[in-house]
Motif scaffolding. Structure first.
Motif, PDB file in Angstrom:
ATOM      1  N   SER A  42       0.847  -1.216   0.000  1.00  0.00           N
ATOM      2  CA  SER A  42       0.000   0.000   0.000  1.00  0.00           C
ATOM      3  C   SER A  42       0.871   1.250   0.000  1.00  0.00           C
ATOM      4  N   ASP A 159      -5.283  -0.913  -5.151  1.00  0.00           N
ATOM      5  CA  ASP A 159      -4.700  -1.475  -3.928  1.00  0.00           C
ATOM      6  C   ASP A 159      -5.695  -2.460  -3.311  1.00  0.00           C
ATOM      7  N   GLU A 160      -5.540  -3.716  -3.632  1.00  0.00           N
ATOM      8  CA  GLU A 160      -6.423  -4.789  -3.151  1.00  0.00           C
ATOM      9  C   GLU A 160      -7.904  -4.402  -3.253  1.00  0.00           C
TER      10      GLU A 160
HETATM   11 MG   LIG Z   1      -2.027  -2.788   2.029  1.00  0.00          MG
END
Ligand SMILES: [Mg+2]
Ligand SMILES: Nc1ncnc2c1ncn2[C@@H]1O[C@H](COP(=O)(O)OP(=O)(O)OP(=O)(O)O)[C@@H](O)[C@H]1O
Length: 275
Positions: A42, A159-160
């Motif tokens: 991240s 991000d995910e």
């Molecule tokens: Mg992360």
């Protein structure tokens, strides 16, 4: 499109989260970033999108230095970011307001904003959504992605984005990302869903804030043990073919979609029958 050179990032707490990151992402490329919790994924995503500045080194996005304050709007227009939790991205009650927020900042006229909203909500199948508060997580993530796409970025960092979604929601968002890539967008895709990396041209492995290695899609199968050694889970479909290979059944696979693998399997059996 993205060029990171000698990048370190140290949080104000003193935590050294990234060290010596060198990363080049070409225009139109689809790069996955994988790594354990806390490996710095991240942090890297935020730096690449220009939300944080490197403590050391430099990041260029389409030639724009992410440190350059005067180019911030141009950077926002070039590279978008989608977070794991869509609630961090959506601030207004009305879906329309969330999508138009970035467009207003970019100086579009009200007419242009209306036209863009109509086009993007149609494309994302969210034209019937009105209040963000009354949406499921998957629906909110669609709105979050729409608000990023509306600005017409050339590159999106995810991000995910599927972490909070159910299997159907995951698949939907994953397909949207693949579609955006097909349309020519550059994609950086942080994911822990190992099957999702199969769509990427390249997979970057982060470990303790350092790029530990990189595997190209065509090299994935040959690197399956190397990947496991870095603690990564490998896609189920690959595990099955790897076990078969160990048992002497070598089915050659070029594309790792279930349909493609089934076709390869059928060809293999046909050849056996003819032999
Ligand atoms: Mg992360
Ligand atoms: N705001 C912060 N302040 C201080 N340290 C932080 C902060 N955010 C993250 N870190 C630390 O930096 C390191 C990298 O965190 P990061 O969130 O980038 O990891 P990640 O790979 O995204 O993890 P996850 O898979 O859990 O999302 C971790 O050790 C974390 O504790």
């Amino acid at each position: 499109m993205i060029s990171a050179a000698g990048v370190d990032y140290i949080y104000p707490s003193g935590k050294h989260a990234l060290t010596g990151i060198n990363l080049e992402v070409a225009k139109g490329e689809f790069v996955a970033v994988v790594g354990h919790n806390g490996s710095g994924k991240s942090t890297l995503a935020n730096l690449l999108a220009g939300l944080e500045k490197p403590s050391k080194g430099r990041i260029l996005v389409d030639g724009i230095n992410t440190r350059d304050k005067k180019d911030f709007l141009r950077l926002r227009k070039t590279a978008g970011i989608v977070f794991q939790n869509p609630e961090n991205q959506l601030v207004f009650e009305k879906v329309k307001d969330d999508i138009s927020f970035g467009l207003k900042n970019m100086g579009f006229t009200p007419e242009e904003i209306e036209t863009r909203i109509a086009a993007i909500t149609h494309k994302m199948g969210i034209e019937h959504f009105t209040s963000s508060f009354e949406l499921s997580m998957g629906q909110k993530q669609r709105v979050a992605i729409a608000s990023v796409i509306a600005m017409g970025p050339e590159c999106i960092i995810f991000d995910e984005p599927t972490a909070m979604l159910d299997p159907k929601g995951k698949k939907d968002i994953h397909n949207i990302i693949i579609e955006l890539h097909k349309q020519g967008l550059t994609i950086v895709y942080v994911t822990n869903v190992i099957d999702e990396v199969l769509a990427a041209d390249r997979i970057i492995i982060l470990e303790n804030g350092v790029i530990k290695g990189e595997v190209k899609r065509e090299e994935l199968f040959d690197n399956i043990e190397h990947l496991r050694a870095t603690g990564l889970e490998t896609p189920v479909i690959m595990d099955i073919l790897f076990r078969l290979k160990q048992r002497g059944i070598n089915i050659v696979v070029k594309r790792w979609t279930i349909d493609a693998v089934v076709e390869n399997f059928i060809s293999y059996i046909d050849e056996l029958k003819q032999a």
